[in-house]
Scaffold this motif. Structure first.
Motif, PDB file in Angstrom:
ATOM      1  N   LEU A 303       0.642  -1.274   0.065  1.00 51.33           N
ATOM      2  CA  LEU A 303      -0.035   0.224  -0.073  1.00 51.33           C
ATOM      3  C   LEU A 303       0.953   1.301   0.122  1.00 51.33           C
ATOM      4  CD1 LEU A 303      -2.719  -0.978   2.625  1.00 51.33           C
ATOM      5  CD2 LEU A 303      -3.030  -1.011   0.163  1.00 51.33           C
ATOM      6  N   ALA A 308      -0.306  -2.218  -4.555  1.00 53.72           N
ATOM      7  CA  ALA A 308      -1.449  -3.119  -4.019  1.00 53.72           C
ATOM      8  C   ALA A 308      -2.764  -2.275  -4.377  1.00 53.72           C
ATOM      9  CB  ALA A 308      -1.628  -3.180  -2.795  1.00 53.72           C
ATOM     10  N   PRO A 309      -2.989  -0.946  -4.218  1.00 53.29           N
ATOM     11  CA  PRO A 309      -4.423  -0.426  -4.193  1.00 53.29           C
ATOM     12  C   PRO A 309      -4.618   0.331  -5.475  1.00 53.29           C
ATOM     13  CG  PRO A 309      -2.899   0.931  -3.024  1.00 53.29           C
ATOM     14  CD  PRO A 309      -2.056  -0.144  -3.325  1.00 53.29           C
ATOM     15  N   SER A 345     -11.904  -0.185   3.226  1.00 50.21           N
ATOM     16  CA  SER A 345     -11.282   0.246   1.933  1.00 50.21           C
ATOM     17  C   SER A 345     -11.996  -0.819   0.975  1.00 50.21           C
ATOM     18  CB  SER A 345      -9.651   0.080   1.646  1.00 50.21           C
ATOM     19  OG  SER A 345      -9.454   0.359   0.476  1.00 50.21           O
ATOM     20  N   PHE A 347     -11.263  -3.151  -1.480  1.00 53.86           N
ATOM     21  CA  PHE A 347     -10.166  -3.607  -1.960  1.00 53.86           C
ATOM     22  C   PHE A 347     -10.679  -4.452  -3.058  1.00 53.86           C
ATOM     23  CE2 PHE A 347     -11.921  -6.430   1.396  1.00 53.86           C
ATOM     24  CZ  PHE A 347     -12.529  -7.416   0.909  1.00 53.86           C
ATOM     25  N   TRP A 350      -8.335  -2.897  -5.772  1.00 55.78           N
ATOM     26  CA  TRP A 350      -7.034  -3.152  -5.750  1.00 55.78           C
ATOM     27  C   TRP A 350      -6.491  -3.828  -6.814  1.00 55.78           C
ATOM     28  CZ3 TRP A 350      -5.693  -4.418   0.080  1.00 55.78           C
ATOM     29  CH2 TRP A 350      -6.251  -3.272   1.019  1.00 55.78           C
ATOM     30  N   GLY A 354      -2.505  -7.197  -4.244  1.00 55.66           N
ATOM     31  CA  GLY A 354      -3.087  -7.110  -3.033  1.00 55.66           C
ATOM     32  C   GLY A 354      -4.355  -7.899  -2.722  1.00 55.66           C
ATOM     33  N   LYS A 355      -4.862  -8.242  -3.971  1.00 53.79           N
ATOM     34  CA  LYS A 355      -5.999  -9.327  -3.613  1.00 53.79           C
ATOM     35  C   LYS A 355      -5.426 -10.681  -3.363  1.00 53.79           C
ATOM     36  CE  LYS A 355      -9.232  -6.989  -6.988  1.00 53.79           C
ATOM     37  NZ  LYS A 355      -9.649  -7.306  -8.371  1.00 53.79           N
TER      38      LYS A 355
END
Length: 512
Positions: A303, A308-309, A345, A347, A350, A354-355
């Motif tokens: 992040l 990631a996001p 957030s 996600f 993302w 990140g997932k």
């Protein structure tokens, strides 16, 4: 052919459980009176539970539960409670366009509540359509299901406590039951006392932040609602934006309480009894904390560096912002690993890296003896130890190497049970994923493989949110009724650790 299971005894005690379910239904009635909401849905449900419960009790006035009857009682109790829990939704939405007026949707929401899954058919607009009383019942179902309805019955009813050990073992999440006192009813009371105490402390903190001006929209109703849905790792928030609707201090406070909820509650009793060293020595707790810390640090790094996001979203900017990166990562990991299902957030937006981290957290699960769902940390610990033993004995076939957990040798039968459970869990999860994907295709509902995968995992693991349309701010409404009913089944067997439910579908369980 003669039945070997005295089903009348099991159903008679199911009637007792239903009768006592009328007591917590008084709470939404009080809320309805405060906010001027209709009380009829709850009064009618109380009358129904008492009538049906009394009728079932007449099947056997002196029920005696052996192991088969105990398993039948636990499985049917959870199904019956979820069915009754759906009644207020249907009655409250009768004659309106309410999503929950549909019986299938109502059963889905009720089963999701009692099993603390947190999957919902309600979207942002649907949440706003329902009264404070209906929403409080929705949140209360999670609190009742968190520590276990049968554990509560063992704690307060002498006729159930007689077979308490068998009942709790069938209901309690995890591969083993830790008896805290010689009497199982006293153990049940201790577990519920610890659970209640943490809930009360959390509600007091949240409302205290509101009074201090640090959480303006965290009034008493919201504080109670989130207390009822955090400690059971449920995730039913009355807010459409979940915990993202509140200030950073509320989000930071939720993290340790989600971690507490995913911890074996027996450990807290040992701490209160002056045996705090058990926390440090408990191998499952060490692995649990290591998983949360490791995944949180990994995700925080992603992040912070922006790998990631999405560049923007509900959680705010994290790239280059250390505090928000740490908060968003710790919150999402604690929420999904413990199966709480809250989010700060979205996600879904993302990137895939990140997932993947979040998906790994979903697979881990909470601790045995906690309110968390999933496979459970202790099972993964045992599986890794078995794999390490197999690698060792491959080159040292003459060596006998037992599996140890916390200094104690794990029985080989228990190891086979862990491996069997994990295999069944993954097999059912895979079959359900295929069914959900094919069923969506049948009605022309566009569903990606990841969405089907996460919907199956989120329901059998009692996690709640998944990815795509079933993300933290999405819903399961668009799925066909056949898929919703399958997910009801997945939530049911997931909460009861599969075996107590599936065994009912075998011929050997019923006949001699």
């Amino acid at each position: 052919m003669r039945l070997r299971t005295e089903w009348r005894a099991s159903f008679a005690l199911v009637g007792t459980v239903l009768k006592y379910l009328s007591v917590p239904l008084v709470i939404p009635i009080v809320v309805a009176l405060i906010y001027g909401d209709p009380v009829f849905p709850f009064v009618a449900t109380i009358a129904l539970t008492i009538a049906v419960g009394h009728g079932l009790e007449q099947l056997d006035l002196e029920p005696d539960l052996q192991i088969r009857e105990a398993m039948l009682f636990v499985a049917i109790s959870w199904l019956a409670v979820a069915a009754v829990g759906a009644v207020p939704y249907v009655l409250a939405g009768w004659g309106t366009e309410s999503t929950l007026a549909d019986p299938v949707n109502a059963l889905f929401e009720s089963m999701s509540g009692f099993t603390t899954t947190g999957a919902t058919v309600l979207g942002e607009i649907s949440l706003e359509q329902h009264s404070h009383a209906v929403m409080m019942w929705r949140q209360l179902t999670q609190w009742l299901g968190g520590m276990g309805i049968i554990v509560l019955m063992v704690a307060i009813l002498p006729e159930v406590a007689v077979s308490g050990a068998q009942l709790i073992e069938s209901e309690a999440p995890g591969p083993e039951l830790q008896k805290l006192t010689p009497r199982i009813a006293e153990t049940a009371r201790i577990l519920w006392l610890v659970y209640f105490a943490f809930t009360a402390v959390y509600i007091a903190l949240l409302y205290g932040f509101h009074l201090a001006g640090m959480a303006p929209n965290m009034g008493l109703y919201n504080a109670i609602a989130h207390g009822f849905t955090t400690l059971p790792t449920g995730g039913f928030s009355p807010e459409a934006d979940s915990v993202a609707a509140f200030s950073a201090i509320v989000q930071w406070t939720a993290i340790p309480f989600m971690i507490i909820a995913g911890t074996n509650f027996a450990l807290f009793w040992h701490v209160f009894s002056g045996e705090g060293h058990r926390f440090v020595r408990n191998s499952e707790f060490r692995a649990y904390i290591a998983a949360i810390a490791g995944l949180s640090v990994l995700l925080a790094g992603m992040l912070y560096t922006g790998t990631a996001p999405a560049l923007s979203g509900l959680g705010g900017v994290t790239e280059g912002v250390l505090e928000n990166s740490l908060r968003q990562s710790a919150f999402q990991i604690a929420s999904l690993l413990t199966s709480t299902g809250y989010a700060t957030s979205d996600f879904v937006e993302w990137t895939s890296t990140g997932k993947i981290v979040l998906l790994f957290a979903m697979l881990v699960g909470g601790s045995a003896g906690s309110t968390g769902g999933g496979v459970k940390v202790v099972r993964w610990v045992i599986i890794f130890k078995v794999l390490r033993r197999e690698l060792f004995t491959a080159s040292h076939p003459e060596v006998v190497r037992p599996i140890r957990l916390g200094g104690n040798v794990v029985d080989e039968d228990a190891i086979r049970g862990v491996l069997g459970f994990t295999f069944m869990y993954l097999l059912i999860f895979a079959i359900a994923t295929l069914f959900i994907a094919l069923d969506a295709s049948r009605i022309g509902y566009t569903l990606t493989p990841l969405e089907a995968f996460s919907a199956s995992l989120a329901t059998i693991g009692n996690i709640g949110p998944g990815f795509g349309s079933v993300g933290p701010f999405g819903s399961y409404l668009a799925f066909p009724d056949s898929s919703k009913l399958l997910m009801v089944f997945l939530m049911w067997i997931g909460r009861l650790e599969i075996i107590p439910v599936l065994v009912l579908f075998t011929g050997g369980f019923w006949t001699r």
